[in-house]
Scaffold this motif. Structure first.
Motif, PDB file in Angstrom:
ATOM      1  N   LYS B   4       0.851  -1.183   0.000  1.00 59.76           N
ATOM      2  CA  LYS B   4       0.000   0.000   0.000  1.00 59.76           C
ATOM      3  C   LYS B   4       0.891   1.239   0.000  1.00 59.76           C
ATOM      4  N   GLY B   5       0.576   2.187  -0.883  1.00 61.04           N
ATOM      5  CA  GLY B   5       1.403   3.399  -0.934  1.00 61.04           C
ATOM      6  C   GLY B   5       2.516   3.338  -1.968  1.00 61.04           C
ATOM      7  N   TRP B  40      -0.842   5.595  -6.976  1.00 61.55           N
ATOM      8  CA  TRP B  40      -0.454   5.071  -5.662  1.00 61.55           C
ATOM      9  C   TRP B  40      -1.384   3.915  -5.291  1.00 61.55           C
TER      10      TRP B  40
END
Ligand SMILES: Cc1ncc(COP(=O)(O)O)c(C=O)c1O
Lengths: 465, 99
Positions: B4-5, B40
Motif C-alpha cells: 500500500k502506498g 499510488w
C-alpha cells in the motif's frame, strides 16, 4: 450508474463537449452546410495583443529567428548559379515545453482557469501534451494527457514514450492506450468523470494562440532583415500550425507565400496495429495532413478552428529519410540539435530555396525539442529493429513502412507537390455530402472560402458530384 | 508483493475486440483496446491482482496490477553509423575544397 459502453459514450458526445470547452458551437452554424468561421475565431474574445500578453504570462513566444547561413551555403551548392534563397528558422523549441504547441496550449489553459475548471484533459501523443502539462503546472490546474502509445505487443513508439515522461515530469497523469481511434471515447469518459476542460488542439483558443507566431515572423523580419519573407514553410498535420501562422502573417499584412510540408507516409494506415511501429514519424505526416485538409471537422470539437486549405498556397511532401538527413545536417552545420518531426518543413525549405533567387528569404516557422526517444538516432535505431531497411540512396525510392532512404547527396532531396485541386475537390465533396441539390449562393461562397478557390471552380466541382 | 502506498501501473481492457469500432482495419480489430495508468496503490497486492490506485490528479481508478515502481527506459538507441556519415558528408560539401 452511467452507461459507459462505447456507443453510449459516443451518443453523449455533443453534450460532453459543450460542457467541456465552454463554447456553444451551434451559434456559429449557418442555415446551409456552412458555419461562420470568423465569428467563431472572434468568439475567443482575445485580440492578438491580448493573446501576446497572455502568452507572456507563461513566458511563451518571442522565440529567436535564426539565419541558417551554412545550410544556405549547402543549398546554393546544390542550386543553379544565382539561386538558393536565404534560409531562416524560428526556434520554437525555446518555448517552455519545447515546441510551438506552447502557443496553442497556454490560451486554452488560461481560458480553463478563467472559467473555473479544476483541470484540463487533452488527447495527444505529441508535443501538445507536454505544452498543456507545462501550462497546467503554471496555472495550478490538474492535467490528464491521453496517448495512443502502444501496439498490441505492448511496444511503444519511443517518441511517444518520451512525451509520456515529459508530461509526468510536469505533474500530469498520463493515460496510455493501444492503437485505435476509440481513444476519443476514453477522453470523453475522463472529461465526464472529472468535469475538466477539454483542451482540444482544435478550439479557436488554440489556433488563435498560433497567430502570434506568424505575427512575430513578420515583425522580426522587418526589424532584423528590413523586409518581409518571401515564403513561410509550415510542417502540416492537423493543420493548426499552418492555419494560425498564416492568420498571424495576414494580421501583420505580410504577403509571404505559405507552403505546407508533410512527411510522406502514403500507404500506411493510421489505425493499423501492425503498421503503428513501422512509421518513424508520429506527426507532421500525410496520414494526418491529407485527411485533415480534406475534412477538418474530423477532430474532437464540432467545428475545427484549424482549416489549412483556406491558407495553403502550396502543399508538398518530403521523405522520412530526407527529414532525418536534414535534422543531422542542422546539427552538423548549424550546431542546432532538434527533434526530427519539426524539421519536416526544413527538409522542404532546403529544396524550395534552390528554386528561389539568392536575394529572397524562406522561413521555417518552428523547431521542436529533442531528447531520448525523440531524436534521429533512437528513431532510426528503432526503425532498424522493426525491420525497416535503412540505407543511403535516392530518396525517391523510399517505401514508407519498408525503407528509409538517406540521400546519398543533399542534392537528391526533393519535394513532391500534393495536387491541391484534388484536395479541394475532396473537401467540397465531403462538405456537400447529400445536400447537392439544396445549395444556396451562401453555401457556394462558404465553399470558396473553405477551399480558397474561385466560384467557377466550386460550381464546377459541385456540378460533377 | 507491492505495498500500500507504492507507485504502480495498472492495466485495463477498455474494449474487447467485439466491442470495438466497426471501422477499424482487420489487424487492429483482432485485438482489444488496452489502457495503462499509474498511481499510488491503495492495498497490499500481488502482480496480477485487481487493485485500486489514486493517480496524480487524485482520481480513484482500478485495474490489474502489472508493474511495481514503473520507470522510463527509453534511450538514444544503438549506434546508427549512417548518422555520422551524414555529418561528415555535409561538412565536406559545405566547407571542403573543390578537389
Ligand atoms: C513539432 C510539430 N510540428 C508540427 C506539427 C503539426 O501541427 P498541426 O497538427 O497543427 O498541423 C506538430 C503537431 O503535432 C508538432 O508537434
Amino acid at each position: 450508474m452511467m452507461d459507459n459502453s462505447y456507443s453510449a459514450i459516443m451518443a453523449r458526445k455533443n453534450e460532453i463537449i459543450r460542457n467541456s470547452v465552454g463554447m456553444d458551437y451551434t451559434k456559429f452554424e449557418l442555415p446551409g452546410i456552412g458555419f461562420d468561421y470568423e465569428a467563431m475565431m472572434a468568439a475567443t474574445g482575445y485580440t492578438l495583443e491580448e493573446l501576446q500578453r497572455v502568452q507572456a504570462l507563461f513566458s511563451v513566444g518571442n522565440t529567436p529567428l535564426i539565419e541558417l547561413k551554412n545550410l544556405t551555403t549547402l543549398a546554393r551548392k546544390c542550386a543553379k548559379p544565382g539561386f538558393g534563397a536565404r534560409i531562416f528558422i524560428k526556434d520554437e523549441a525555446t518555448n517552455p515545453s519545447g515546441s510551438f504547441k506552447a502557443r496553442r496550449s497556454c490560451t486554452s489553459v488560461y481560458q480553463a482557469k478563467k472559467q473555473g475548471y479544476k483541470g484540463v484533459v487533452t488527447a495527444t501523443s505529441g508535443n501538445y501534451g507536454a505544452a498543456v502539462a507545462c501550462h497546467a503546472a503554471m496555472a495550478g490546474l490538474k492535467c490528464i494527457v491521453v496517448q495512443e502509445c502502444y501496439d498490441s505487443r505492448g511496444v511503444g513508439q519511443p517518441e511517444i514514450i518520451e512525451k509520456a515522461r515529459k508530461c509526468e515530469a510536469l505533474g500530469a497523469e498520463v493515460v496510455q492506450l493501444t492503437v485505435g481511434p476509440e481513444l476519443f471515447s476514453t477522453v470523453l469518459r475522463l472529461i465526464e468523470e472529472t468535469g475538466y476542460f477539454n483542451a482540444s488542439l482544435y478550439t479557436p483558443f488554440g489556433i488563435a494562440g498560433v497567430e502570434t507566431l506568424g505575427y512575430e515572423i513578420a515583425q522580426q523580419f522587418r526589424s532584423k532583415i528590413g523586409k518581409d519573407p518571401d515564403v513561410v514553410v509550415c510542417t502540416n498535420a492537423g493543420g493548426g500550425n499552418l492555419t494560425g501562422t498564416a492568420r498571424g502573417l495576414r494580421k501583420a499584412n505580410c504577403n509571404a507565400k505559405v507552403i505546407g510540408a508533410s512527411v510522406n507516409l502514403t500507404g500506411l494506415h493510421m489505425a493499423s496495429d501492425e503498421q503503428f511501429n513501422k512509421k518513424s514519424f508520429t506527426t507532421g505526416h500525410t496520414g494526418f495532413g491529407v485527411p485533415f485538409s480534406v475534412n477538418p471537422d474530423r477532430s474532437d470539437v464540432p467545428r475545427s478552428a484549424a482549416r489549412p486549405l483556406r491558407y495553403m498556397d502550396r502543399y508538398v511532401t518530403v521523405t522520412q529519410g530526407s527529414v532525418f538527413f536534414i535534422t543531422e545536417t542542422l546539427a552538423s552545420l548549424e550546431g542546432l540539435e532538434k527533434g526530427p518531426a519539426g524539421n519536416t518543413a526544413l527538409a522542404a525549405a532546403f529544396r524550395l530555396a534552390q528554386d528561389m533567387p539568392e536575394d529572397q528569404c524562406i522561413v521555417v516557422q518552428e523547431t521542436e525539442y529533442t531528447g531520448a526517444g525523440k531524436h534521429i538516432n533512437p528513431q532510426l535505431s528503432f526503425a532498424r529493429q522493426n525491420g525497416i531497411d535503412i540505407h543511403f540512396g535516392d530518396p525517391k525510392d523510399e517505401i514508407p513502412g519498408k525503407s528509409i532512404i538517406l540521400p546519398s547527396h543533399p542534392s537528391l532531396i526533393q519535394v513532391t507537390d500534393v495536387d491541391l485541386d484534388h484536395v479541394r475537390r475532396s473537401n467540397i465533396k465531403a462538405q456537400v455530402g447529400a445536400h447537392k441539390d439544396e445549395l444556396t449562393d451562401a453555401d457556394i461562397r462558404y465553399l470558396m472560402e473553405e477551399t480558397n478557390s474561385s466560384e467557377e471552380f466550386v460550381r464546377g466541382v459541385v456540378a460533377s458530384l | 508483493m507491492a505495498k500500500k502506498g507504492d507507485w504502480v501501473q495498472v492495466h485495463n481492457i477498455v474494449l474487447t475486440p467485439e466491442e470495438r469500432s466497426a471501422s477499424l482495419p482487420e489487424d487492429t480489430k483482432k485485438h482489444p483496446l488496452e489502457m495503462w495508468v499509474k498511481g499510488w496503490l491503495q492495498e497490499d497486492a500481488e502482480l496480477g491482482d485487481e487493485v485500486e490506485i489514486i493517480t496524480r490528479t487524485g482520481r480513484h481508478t482500478t485495474g490489474k496490477l502489472v508493474k511495481e515502481a514503473p520507470y522510463f527506459e527509453h534511450n538514444f538507441g544503438v549506434l546508427v553509423p549512417e548518422v555520422l556519415k551524414i555529418g561528415d558528408m555535409v561538412r565536406e560539401i559545405t566547407f571542403g575544397g573543390n578537389e
